[in-house]
Design a protein around this motif. Structure first.
Motif, PDB file in Angstrom:
ATOM      1  N   ALA A 170       1.852 -32.302  13.569  1.00 17.88           N
ATOM      2  CA  ALA A 170       2.287 -31.097  12.853  1.00 17.88           C
ATOM      3  C   ALA A 170       1.503 -29.864  13.284  1.00 17.88           C
ATOM      4  CB  ALA A 170       2.151 -31.304  11.352  1.00 17.88           C
ATOM      5  N   SER A 171       0.191 -30.005  13.470  1.00 16.25           N
ATOM      6  CA  SER A 171      -0.605 -28.831  13.838  1.00 16.25           C
ATOM      7  C   SER A 171      -0.474 -28.496  15.327  1.00 16.25           C
ATOM      8  CB  SER A 171      -2.070 -29.007  13.444  1.00 16.25           C
ATOM      9  OG  SER A 171      -2.637 -30.118  14.088  1.00 16.25           O
ATOM     10  N   SER A 172      -0.349 -29.511  16.196  1.00 17.59           N
ATOM     11  CA  SER A 172      -0.207 -29.198  17.620  1.00 17.59           C
ATOM     12  C   SER A 172       1.173 -28.622  17.933  1.00 17.59           C
ATOM     13  CB  SER A 172      -0.490 -30.428  18.480  1.00 17.59           C
ATOM     14  OG  SER A 172       0.468 -31.435  18.270  1.00 17.59           O
ATOM     15  N   ALA A 173       2.202 -29.004  17.182  1.00 16.62           N
ATOM     16  CA  ALA A 173       3.542 -28.434  17.399  1.00 16.62           C
ATOM     17  C   ALA A 173       3.574 -26.953  17.019  1.00 16.62           C
ATOM     18  CB  ALA A 173       4.581 -29.208  16.593  1.00 16.62           C
ATOM     19  N   LEU A 174       2.747 -26.575  16.066  1.00 12.34           N
ATOM     20  CA  LEU A 174       2.663 -25.164  15.670  1.00 12.34           C
ATOM     21  C   LEU A 174       1.810 -24.380  16.659  1.00 12.34           C
ATOM     22  CD1 LEU A 174       3.445 -23.028  13.601  1.00 12.34           C
ATOM     23  CD2 LEU A 174       1.418 -23.650  12.297  1.00 12.34           C
ATOM     24  N   GLY A 175       0.802 -25.015  17.224  1.00 12.41           N
ATOM     25  CA  GLY A 175      -0.070 -24.315  18.174  1.00 12.41           C
ATOM     26  C   GLY A 175      -1.040 -23.398  17.462  1.00 12.41           C
ATOM     27  N   ASN A 176      -1.590 -22.455  18.197  1.00 13.31           N
ATOM     28  CA  ASN A 176      -2.540 -21.502  17.629  1.00 13.31           C
ATOM     29  C   ASN A 176      -1.813 -20.478  16.781  1.00 13.31           C
ATOM     30  OD1 ASN A 176      -5.010 -22.439  18.727  1.00 13.31           O
ATOM     31  ND2 ASN A 176      -4.467 -21.551  20.693  1.00 13.31           N
ATOM     32  N   LEU A 177      -2.397 -20.180  15.640  1.00 14.54           N
ATOM     33  CA  LEU A 177      -1.858 -19.140  14.774  1.00 14.54           C
ATOM     34  C   LEU A 177      -2.967 -18.128  14.544  1.00 14.54           C
ATOM     35  CD1 LEU A 177       0.336 -17.931  13.018  1.00 14.54           C
ATOM     36  CD2 LEU A 177      -0.390 -19.430  11.180  1.00 14.54           C
ATOM     37  N   VAL A 178      -2.771 -16.927  15.069  1.00 12.17           N
ATOM     38  CA  VAL A 178      -3.783 -15.876  14.975  1.00 12.17           C
ATOM     39  C   VAL A 178      -3.130 -14.629  14.401  1.00 12.17           C
ATOM     40  CG1 VAL A 178      -5.432 -14.461  16.259  1.00 12.17           C
ATOM     41  CG2 VAL A 178      -5.004 -16.818  16.973  1.00 12.17           C
ATOM     42  N   ILE A 179      -3.786 -14.038  13.409  1.00 13.43           N
ATOM     43  CA  ILE A 179      -3.361 -12.764  12.841  1.00 13.43           C
ATOM     44  C   ILE A 179      -4.299 -11.705  13.412  1.00 13.43           C
ATOM     45  CG2 ILE A 179      -3.029 -11.416  10.737  1.00 13.43           C
ATOM     46  CD1 ILE A 179      -2.861 -14.175   9.257  1.00 13.43           C
ATOM     47  N   LYS A 180      -3.737 -10.779  14.191  1.00 12.66           N
ATOM     48  CA  LYS A 180      -4.535  -9.725  14.822  1.00 12.66           C
ATOM     49  C   LYS A 180      -4.394  -8.443  14.020  1.00 12.66           C
ATOM     50  CE  LYS A 180      -4.326 -11.510  19.470  1.00 12.66           C
ATOM     51  NZ  LYS A 180      -5.116 -11.105  20.609  1.00 12.66           N
ATOM     52  N   GLU A 181      -5.529  -7.901  13.600  1.00 12.32           N
ATOM     53  CA  GLU A 181      -5.545  -6.634  12.875  1.00 12.32           C
ATOM     54  C   GLU A 181      -5.755  -5.505  13.870  1.00 12.32           C
ATOM     55  OE1 GLU A 181      -8.724  -7.426  10.121  1.00 12.32           O
ATOM     56  OE2 GLU A 181      -7.335  -8.347   8.706  1.00 12.32           O
ATOM     57  N   MET A 182      -4.856  -4.547  13.853  1.00 13.34           N
ATOM     58  CA  MET A 182      -4.871  -3.458  14.823  1.00 13.34           C
ATOM     59  C   MET A 182      -5.421  -2.179  14.194  1.00 13.34           C
ATOM     60  SD  MET A 182      -3.548  -5.361  17.114  1.00 13.34           S
ATOM     61  CE  MET A 182      -3.201  -4.291  18.482  1.00 13.34           C
ATOM     62  N   GLY A 183      -5.936  -1.306  15.027  1.00  8.73           N
ATOM     63  CA  GLY A 183      -6.448  -0.021  14.563  1.00  8.73           C
ATOM     64  C   GLY A 183      -6.739   0.861  15.761  1.00  8.73           C
ATOM     65  N   THR A 184      -7.355   2.004  15.506  1.00  9.41           N
ATOM     66  CA  THR A 184      -7.741   2.915  16.581  1.00  9.41           C
ATOM     67  C   THR A 184      -9.232   3.152  16.518  1.00  9.41           C
ATOM     68  OG1 THR A 184      -7.293   4.834  15.190  1.00  9.41           O
ATOM     69  CG2 THR A 184      -5.512   4.107  16.632  1.00  9.41           C
ATOM     70  N   ASN A 185      -9.802   3.506  17.642  1.00  9.05           N
ATOM     71  CA  ASN A 185     -11.213   3.875  17.687  1.00  9.05           C
ATOM     72  C   ASN A 185     -11.337   5.377  17.436  1.00  9.05           C
ATOM     73  OD1 ASN A 185     -12.213   1.289  18.259  1.00  9.05           O
ATOM     74  ND2 ASN A 185     -11.775   1.546  20.436  1.00  9.05           N
ATOM     75  N   PRO A 186     -12.457   5.816  16.856  1.00 12.44           N
ATOM     76  CA  PRO A 186     -12.638   7.254  16.598  1.00 12.44           C
ATOM     77  C   PRO A 186     -12.462   8.069  17.874  1.00 12.44           C
ATOM     78  CG  PRO A 186     -14.372   5.979  15.537  1.00 12.44           C
ATOM     79  CD  PRO A 186     -13.592   5.025  16.391  1.00 12.44           C
ATOM     80  N   GLY A 187     -11.671   9.121  17.792  1.00  7.77           N
ATOM     81  CA  GLY A 187     -11.448  10.014  18.907  1.00  7.77           C
ATOM     82  C   GLY A 187     -10.459   9.520  19.944  1.00  7.77           C
ATOM     83  N   SER A 188      -9.820   8.370  19.694  1.00  4.85           N
ATOM     84  CA  SER A 188      -8.871   7.824  20.660  1.00  4.85           C
ATOM     85  C   SER A 188      -7.559   7.492  19.959  1.00  4.85           C
ATOM     86  CB  SER A 188      -9.442   6.552  21.291  1.00  4.85           C
ATOM     87  OG  SER A 188      -8.462   5.923  22.090  1.00  4.85           O
ATOM     88  N   PRO A 189      -6.432   7.853  20.575  1.00  9.89           N
ATOM     89  CA  PRO A 189      -5.148   7.515  19.967  1.00  9.89           C
ATOM     90  C   PRO A 189      -4.682   6.091  20.308  1.00  9.89           C
ATOM     91  CG  PRO A 189      -4.781   8.813  21.921  1.00  9.89           C
ATOM     92  CD  PRO A 189      -6.281   8.722  21.745  1.00  9.89           C
ATOM     93  N   ASP A 190      -5.410   5.399  21.181  1.00  6.09           N
ATOM     94  CA  ASP A 190      -4.990   4.075  21.627  1.00  6.09           C
ATOM     95  C   ASP A 190      -5.191   3.028  20.535  1.00  6.09           C
ATOM     96  OD1 ASP A 190      -4.406   5.173  24.100  1.00  6.09           O
ATOM     97  OD2 ASP A 190      -6.387   4.698  24.922  1.00  6.09           O
ATOM     98  N   THR A 191      -4.214   2.160  20.366  1.00  6.92           N
ATOM     99  CA  THR A 191      -4.299   1.071  19.400  1.00  6.92           C
ATOM    100  C   THR A 191      -5.014  -0.109  20.044  1.00  6.92           C
ATOM    101  OG1 THR A 191      -2.232   1.783  18.395  1.00  6.92           O
ATOM    102  CG2 THR A 191      -2.959  -0.448  17.897  1.00  6.92           C
ATOM    103  N   VAL A 192      -5.979  -0.653  19.314  1.00  4.60           N
ATOM    104  CA  VAL A 192      -6.758  -1.786  19.810  1.00  4.60           C
ATOM    105  C   VAL A 192      -6.840  -2.851  18.718  1.00  4.60           C
ATOM    106  CG1 VAL A 192      -8.145  -0.423  21.420  1.00  4.60           C
ATOM    107  CG2 VAL A 192      -8.936  -0.742  19.077  1.00  4.60           C
ATOM    108  N   VAL A 193      -7.178  -4.072  19.130  1.00  2.00           N
ATOM    109  CA  VAL A 193      -7.385  -5.155  18.167  1.00  2.00           C
ATOM    110  C   VAL A 193      -8.753  -4.951  17.531  1.00  2.00           C
ATOM    111  CG1 VAL A 193      -7.601  -7.637  17.865  1.00  2.00           C
ATOM    112  CG2 VAL A 193      -5.932  -6.730  19.483  1.00  2.00           C
TER     113      VAL A 193
END
Length: 185
Positions: free
Chosen positions: A112-135
């Protein structure tokens, strides 16, 4: 020196609900772009009372990680309903067309767990002074497996997309700041 009023601090940025990505692959299909919403991991620590004369004292007990809900949009291609239906056969479920197939299969935690594989929730945001979105951080759910799937509903009075709601159980979650490679990836 930290400013006393963080609302006036230009480097302060709260995490926002809509800035997330899901790393999820089922049956070889990357379902990352299908995610509509997901719960963040949560846990409960039990307490154990100890009575001493007229007093009760409490001690922390075991930690239990709570289930999460994940909502996916069901597109035509890849067909989310088909991918999740095929998940059943990949974990060992067979259609009960005979006595042998009805009684000869067992779901294991490993399947059951190997059929699902990795499950990762990535929280995104920006760094101060940069418009680029990063994890900004990762929640990885370890030994996760699906416990419930609701394939949604049809309605003639709605133009909404069909959602698939899933409930997932996992043994524990790990949080790491920044973009890191998931364990077992």
């Amino acid at each position: 020196m930290a400013k006393s009023n963080f609302w006036l601090n230009p480097e302060f940025e709260p995490k926002r609900q809509f800035r997330f990505l899901i790393e999820l692959t089922i049956g070889g299909q990357n379902l990352q772009f299908l995610a509509r919403s997901v719960d963040r991991p949560s846990y409960t620590i039990s307490d154990n009372p100890h009575q001493f004369f007229n007093h009760t004292f409490y001690y922390p007990g075991r930690i239990t990680w709570n289930t999460i809900s994940l909502t996916l949009v069901d597109p035509v291609n890849p067909n989310g309903a088909e991918v999740l239906y095929e998940y059943l056969s990949s974990i060992g479920i067979q259609k009960p067309t005979s006595n042998v197939t009805a009684t000869g299969t067992t779901i294991t935690k490993e399947s059951a767990s190997s059929a699902l594989g990795n499950l990762v929730i990535k929280e995104m945001g920006t760094n101060p002074g940069s418009p680029d979105t990063v994890v900004k951080g990762n929640w990885q759910l370890l030994n996760a497996f699906i416990t419930e799937v609701n394939f949604g509903s049809h309605s003639y009075d709605s133009e909404d997309m069909i959602d698939i709601q899933m409930t997932l159980r996992y043994d524990w979650a790990e949080y790491q700041q920044g973009d890191v490679v998931a364990r077992g990836a």
